[in-house]
Each structure stands twice: as C-alpha cells, then as structure tokens.
Design an enzyme around this catalytic site. Structure first.
Site, mmCIF file in Angstrom:
data_model
loop_
_atom_site.group_PDB
_atom_site.id
_atom_site.type_symbol
_atom_site.label_atom_id
_atom_site.label_comp_id
_atom_site.label_asym_id
_atom_site.label_seq_id
_atom_site.Cartn_x
_atom_site.Cartn_y
_atom_site.Cartn_z
ATOM 1 N N TRP A 101 59.425 28.827 27.345
ATOM 2 C CA TRP A 101 58.831 27.651 28.004
ATOM 3 C C TRP A 101 58.044 28.056 29.250
ATOM 4 C CZ3 TRP A 101 57.939 23.907 25.053
ATOM 5 C CH2 TRP A 101 58.859 23.504 24.077
ATOM 6 N N ASP A 171 60.528 23.663 36.439
ATOM 7 C CA ASP A 171 60.738 22.950 35.183
ATOM 8 C C ASP A 171 62.247 22.898 34.980
ATOM 9 O OD1 ASP A 171 61.043 22.082 32.593
ATOM 10 O OD2 ASP A 171 59.754 23.609 31.681
ATOM 11 N N LYS A 195 66.940 16.158 27.063
ATOM 12 C CA LYS A 195 68.024 17.126 26.997
ATOM 13 C C LYS A 195 69.261 16.588 27.704
ATOM 14 C CE LYS A 195 64.745 20.193 25.627
ATOM 15 N NZ LYS A 195 63.429 20.687 25.992
HETATM 16 C C1 LIG Z 1 62.237 21.209 25.907
HETATM 17 C C2 LIG Z 1 61.589 21.904 27.027
HETATM 18 C C3 LIG Z 1 60.224 21.754 27.295
HETATM 19 C C4 LIG Z 1 59.307 20.940 26.422
HETATM 20 O O1 LIG Z 1 59.579 19.601 26.535
HETATM 21 P P1 LIG Z 1 58.705 18.518 25.739
HETATM 22 O O2 LIG Z 1 59.277 17.247 26.267
HETATM 23 O O3 LIG Z 1 58.957 18.732 24.287
HETATM 24 O O4 LIG Z 1 57.297 18.709 26.099
HETATM 25 C C5 LIG Z 1 59.711 22.397 28.406
HETATM 26 N N1 LIG Z 1 60.472 23.152 29.195
HETATM 27 C C6 LIG Z 1 61.793 23.328 28.964
HETATM 28 C C7 LIG Z 1 62.597 24.175 29.884
HETATM 29 C C8 LIG Z 1 62.385 22.711 27.877
HETATM 30 O O5 LIG Z 1 63.696 22.872 27.648
#
Ligand SMILES: *Cc1c(COP(=O)(O)O)cnc(C)c1O
Length: 363
Positions: A101, A171, A195
């Site tokens: 990511w 993030d 999540k």
């Molecule tokens: C799941 C995830 C993403 C992507 O998220 P989307 O909502 O599918 O765009 C980005 N960064 C991390 C750390 C993630 O776990």
C-alpha cells in the site's frame, strides 16, 4: 443463524450488535417512517448522524481543535492522489515504504507530481520488517508519508518514526481507532473505514488547519480538502449509509471503554495467536518480532500443499478468509477491533488439532 469466523482483511467483520441495530432500524428509522437509506443528506436526521460520527472520532482520538475531521469517498486509494495535490508546495514528498500500500501511495504521488522520493523501504527484506529512516534533510520535504499498519505483510508501528518534520502523514487504514494515537504528531491521518471502523464507502481524513491554505495548485474540486472542510463533508452527497453504520461502530468502540480498552483487547487477541504460531512446530510468522502487527497476522507452514490443506479444512469448520494475500501466500488472519476474542481462541484450537493430524499422518 450461524455466523462464521470471518478473518477478512476488509471489508471485515463488524460488531454483531451493530448489524442487529442496523437491521432493527432499517425500514423505519427511529419511528420516522423511512429508512436512513432514503433520507436526504441535508435532513436534520442525517445532520445528527454525521455530526455524531465526527464528535465520536474527536472524542475517541482526542483530536485537537486545530484539526478538521472529514468524510470522503474513493477509499484510501483516492487519498493517494489527494495528498500530493494538496500538500506539496515548493518541496518534495518523502515516502517510507513498508508494504504494497505504501508503494501504491508513493507511485501515485510520483505519477501526479514527479516530486515523490523514497526515503526508506523494506522491500529488499520482503517487507517483513518496517522501513528504517536514516539521515535526510527534512526541510526539503513538504510532507513525510508512512503506512501505520501494513495490511498485507503484517507489520505495524507501535512507536512512530521521528520524521523530523511537522508534516508527518499516515495511512492508518488498517489500524485506525485500534489504539490511542497522539494526533498532534501528525499533519494528516487518513483511513478507509472498512477495516476497523465500518463498511466500505467512507474514508476519514483528519487534517491540521494550516494545511488547508491555498498551495497554488489546480486541484480537482472533489480532491481539494478545502472543499470538504468548508462544507463539513456535505459538499456533494456523502456515502450516507456508510457514515451511519460507521457511527454505530464508533459508539460500539466507546462502549468497549474507548481506545485504551480496545487496545488491551487487541493486544490480548494478537498475543494468543502469535503464541500459538511461535509454539507450533509447523507454523511460522515471517515478520521481525518487534514489528509484528496486532491487526493482520500472516503465517505459513512453508509448504504450499499443507497451507492449502489448512485453508480448506479451516473453511469447512467455519473459519473463512484465511488465505494470505496473493503477493505473500500462506495464511493471514485479520483480527481487527470487531473480531471477537472467542474467534481467535477457536482458531488457536483448530491450529493445534490440525498440527497433530499433520504430525500423525507423517508418522
Ligand atoms: C485497504 C488499504 C488501502 C486501500 O483502501 P481502499 O479503500 O480499497 O482504497 C490503503 N491502504 C491500506 C493500509 C489499506 O489497508
């Protein structure tokens, strides 16, 4: 009704109480004769929902008053584009890459601005540990980006790196609101909800006020944080249902005792699973122990056939989504906030049974 133990990395398990609450109020929202799904985002009732969600995030994370809390669409992925467009001024963007990511976030910034730099990466270590920041001139950078929890590889910061910059960006998609965080250490925090805190469709952005000043760039209206800050996340139609369910999850977190309490539970759950892996003679977790994630726990027997057998046998017993990400292989158990401790204990028992059968077959 039988509910499975769902180890999905996202969209992920939601608290059963929240699902039942949604079901109970779905057709007739608190006696108003319509569903929250049918409600105008400009109505008083929805206003109360979105303000309540913001207030709960502020309360749970103790967000300082000079930060805005925004709700946006497009997932964490769209934030990869919004960040460089909004935050770059005359400097560069520095990325610490600890997994796929982070790689994607970096590549998007590079694509849009050609001003992104990799300051540290653990790619050469197959992302089995966190990247280590060595000396760099922080004044060259408008912001420094980290991924707080690497969802696919199973590493997590418990102590954030000293970026020597006031503009640390994280993030936090896969560990948002899973433990207390000092928001003032960050310029911006973003997270997709699906999540730890709700269904897919909404992302939370927590941004320090001074970053909302004009940086002289042309930014698509939707991607401009100023748009959402000035309209309190109601510039256009927001993902109303996702925000509503997220609000219920936030209330659930508060009822668990808040972030310190949920962190205790998360630590206990993860410790049980890591202990089972470490004591096992067939399973290993490949991550550097000090960098292990409490949220996503990869493990493998180091034999693709046995892994496959495990995943299949687990599925038959009601443990689903244990297959590791295709880039890593093996297994991965995602045990976010709402994943019950009883499910972790059940998995541990299942792993022990599986292991004795494997040993039995070999003898
Ligand atoms: C799941 C995830 C993403 C992507 O998220 P989307 O909502 O599918 O765009 C980005 N960064 C991390 C750390 C993630 O776990």
């Amino acid at each position: 009704m039988t509910r499975v133990w769902n180890f999905s990395a996202g969209p992920a398990t939601l608290p059963l109480e929240v699902l039942e609450n949604v079901q109970e109020n779905l057709v007739d929202y608190h006696g108003q004769g319509l569903s929250v799904l049918e409600m105008s985002h400009r109505s008083d009732s929805f206003q109360e929902v979105i303000e309540g969600a913001e207030a709960l995030i502020r309360e749970l994370l103790d967000v300082p008053s000079n930060y805005q809390v925004l709700f946006m669409q497009g997932g964490a992925t769209l934030q990869f584009s919004a960040l460089p467009l909004n935050l770059l001024k005359n400097g560069k963007a520095g990325y610490l890459i600890g997994g796929s990511w982070g790689e994607k976030a970096y590549k998007e910034a590079d694509k849009l601005t050609a001003k992104a730099t990799i300051l540290a990466s653990s790619k050469d270590d197959q992302y089995q540990k966190l990247p280590v920041l060595t000396d760099f001139n922080s004044s060259d950078y408008d912001y420094i980006h980290i991924t707080s929890n690497n969802t696919i590889e199973g590493t997590q910061y418990r102590k954030y790196p000293d970026a020597k910059s006031p503009n640390l960006v994280a993030d936090m998609s896969s560990d948002f609101l899973s433990h207390p965080v000092d928001v003032s250490r960050f310029a911006l925090i973003y997270a997709g909800a699906q999540k730890n805190v709700g269904p897919a469709g909404v992302s939370v952005v927590i941004i320090r006020d001074d970053l909302l000043e004009d940086n002289g760039q042309v930014i698509p209206t939707y991607l401009d944080y100023k748009t959402h800050a000035s309209k309190h996340s109601l510039y256009n139609t927001p993902p109303t249902f996702s925000i509503y369910v997220m609000r219920l999850v936030l209330e659930w977190i508060k009822n668990q005792g808040g972030l310190a309490a949920i962190d205790q539970i998360n630590q206990r759950k993860a410790a049980k699973l890591y202990q089972a892996i470490d004591q096992s003679e067939i399973f290993i977790n490949p991550v550097l122990p000090s960098d292990r994630s409490l949220m996503n726990i990869p493990f493998t027997s180091q034999d693709a056939d046995i892994d496959q057998e495990f995943i299949q046998a687990a599925k038959e017993k009601g443990f689903i989504n244990l297959k590791g990400h295709r880039s890593v292989g093996g297994m991965r158990a995602s045990i976010y906030n709402a994943f019950p401790e009883a499910g972790v204990e059940a998995l541990v028992e299942f792993m022990k049974d599986f292991e004795s059968e494997v040993k039995h077959e070999k003898n």
